[in-house]
Design a protein around this motif. Structure first.
Motif, PDB file in Angstrom:
ATOM      1  N   ASP A   4      -7.255   2.965  11.493  1.00  0.00           N
ATOM      2  CA  ASP A   4      -7.176   2.879   9.774  1.00  0.00           C
ATOM      3  C   ASP A   4      -7.227   3.946   9.288  1.00  0.00           C
ATOM      4  O   ASP A   4      -6.790   4.297   8.331  1.00  0.00           O
ATOM      5  N   ILE A   7      -4.158   6.177   9.622  1.00  0.00           N
ATOM      6  CA  ILE A   7      -3.007   5.835   8.992  1.00  0.00           C
ATOM      7  C   ILE A   7      -3.813   6.824   7.015  1.00  0.00           C
ATOM      8  O   ILE A   7      -2.689   7.371   6.672  1.00  0.00           O
ATOM      9  N   SER A   8      -4.857   6.269   6.827  1.00  0.00           N
ATOM     10  CA  SER A   8      -5.819   6.658   5.453  1.00  0.00           C
ATOM     11  C   SER A   8      -5.242   8.553   5.599  1.00  0.00           C
ATOM     12  O   SER A   8      -5.036   9.213   4.363  1.00  0.00           O
ATOM     13  N   ILE A  22      -4.859   4.588  -2.184  1.00  0.00           N
ATOM     14  CA  ILE A  22      -4.250   3.457  -1.446  1.00  0.00           C
ATOM     15  C   ILE A  22      -5.844   2.462  -0.550  1.00  0.00           C
ATOM     16  O   ILE A  22      -6.643   3.410  -0.781  1.00  0.00           O
ATOM     17  N   VAL A  24      -6.229   0.332   3.094  1.00  0.00           N
ATOM     18  CA  VAL A  24      -5.710   0.399   4.755  1.00  0.00           C
ATOM     19  C   VAL A  24      -6.946  -0.766   4.824  1.00  0.00           C
ATOM     20  O   VAL A  24      -7.662  -0.574   5.337  1.00  0.00           O
ATOM     21  N   PHE A  36      -1.531  -3.788  10.081  1.00  0.00           N
ATOM     22  CA  PHE A  36      -2.021  -3.333   9.272  1.00  0.00           C
ATOM     23  C   PHE A  36      -1.774  -3.493   7.668  1.00  0.00           C
ATOM     24  O   PHE A  36      -0.523  -3.518   7.736  1.00  0.00           O
ATOM     25  N   VAL A  38      -1.287  -1.729   4.349  1.00  0.00           N
ATOM     26  CA  VAL A  38      -1.747  -1.069   3.744  1.00  0.00           C
ATOM     27  C   VAL A  38      -0.702  -1.061   2.152  1.00  0.00           C
ATOM     28  O   VAL A  38      -0.109  -1.608   1.707  1.00  0.00           O
ATOM     29  N   ILE A  71       3.375  -3.970  10.305  1.00  0.00           N
ATOM     30  CA  ILE A  71       2.384  -2.843   9.560  1.00  0.00           C
ATOM     31  C   ILE A  71       2.905  -3.669   7.944  1.00  0.00           C
ATOM     32  O   ILE A  71       4.323  -4.197   7.918  1.00  0.00           O
ATOM     33  N   LEU A  73       3.100  -3.718   4.117  1.00  0.00           N
ATOM     34  CA  LEU A  73       3.475  -2.339   2.933  1.00  0.00           C
ATOM     35  C   LEU A  73       3.577  -3.514   1.372  1.00  0.00           C
ATOM     36  O   LEU A  73       4.120  -3.483   0.441  1.00  0.00           O
ATOM     37  N   SER A 108     -11.635  -2.977   5.748  1.00  0.00           N
ATOM     38  CA  SER A 108     -10.929  -2.376   4.828  1.00  0.00           C
ATOM     39  C   SER A 108     -11.002  -0.794   4.862  1.00  0.00           C
ATOM     40  O   SER A 108     -12.510  -0.575   4.664  1.00  0.00           O
TER      41      SER A 108
END
Length: 131
Positions: A4, A7-8, A22, A24, A36, A38, A71, A73, A108
């Motif tokens: 995570d 991605i962040s 954000i 994640v 994930f 996000v 994922i 979103l 998270s």
């Protein structure tokens, strides 16, 4: 394996997306990093239809998406996010003090551009939350 925090980091470093906030969440049972959820809040989404918003986010996360199973979103402009979470402000949003009205899950990471600019070297460790 994608984490995570990977991605962040990718999202916070992106100059085009320039996210205000954000979140994640590793939704994989056991946190193995294959799925994930996000949430991205960015004014770069202003005026874009949902398909184009998703294409923009996918282009930023292209490398990470190659190594994961799924994922999800959720993409907002700053105005849309403020309307959904009225107490949220970019300055008030941080990993250590998430709004009580925001949904949480088992693991998270929540971050803002401001967190990154204040020299945070590592994303915060995931918090365990009872559901």
């Amino acid at each position: 394996m994608v984490l995570d925090k990977d991605i962040s980091k990718r999202l916070l470093e992106d100059k085009v997306l320039n996210p205000a906030h954000i979140e994640v969440v590793d939704t994989t049972q056991g946190g193995c990093g294959s799925m994930f959820a996000v949430t991205i809040v960015s004014d770069a989404f202003q005026g874009l239809i949902p398909l184009k918003r998703h294409r923009l986010a996918h282009s930023v996360l292209k490398k990470e998406i190659e190594d994961i199973h799924a994922i999800t979103l959720t993409l907002f402009t700053v105005a849309q996010y403020k309307a959904k979470f009225p107490l949220w402000t970019p300055a008030a949003a941080s990993a250590s003090a998430a709004s009580a009205s925001e949904p949480k899950s088992a693991t998270s990471i929540s971050a803002t551009k401001q967190d990154d600019e204040q020299g945070r070297e590592k994303a915060p460790k995931p918090e365990a939350v009872e559901q």
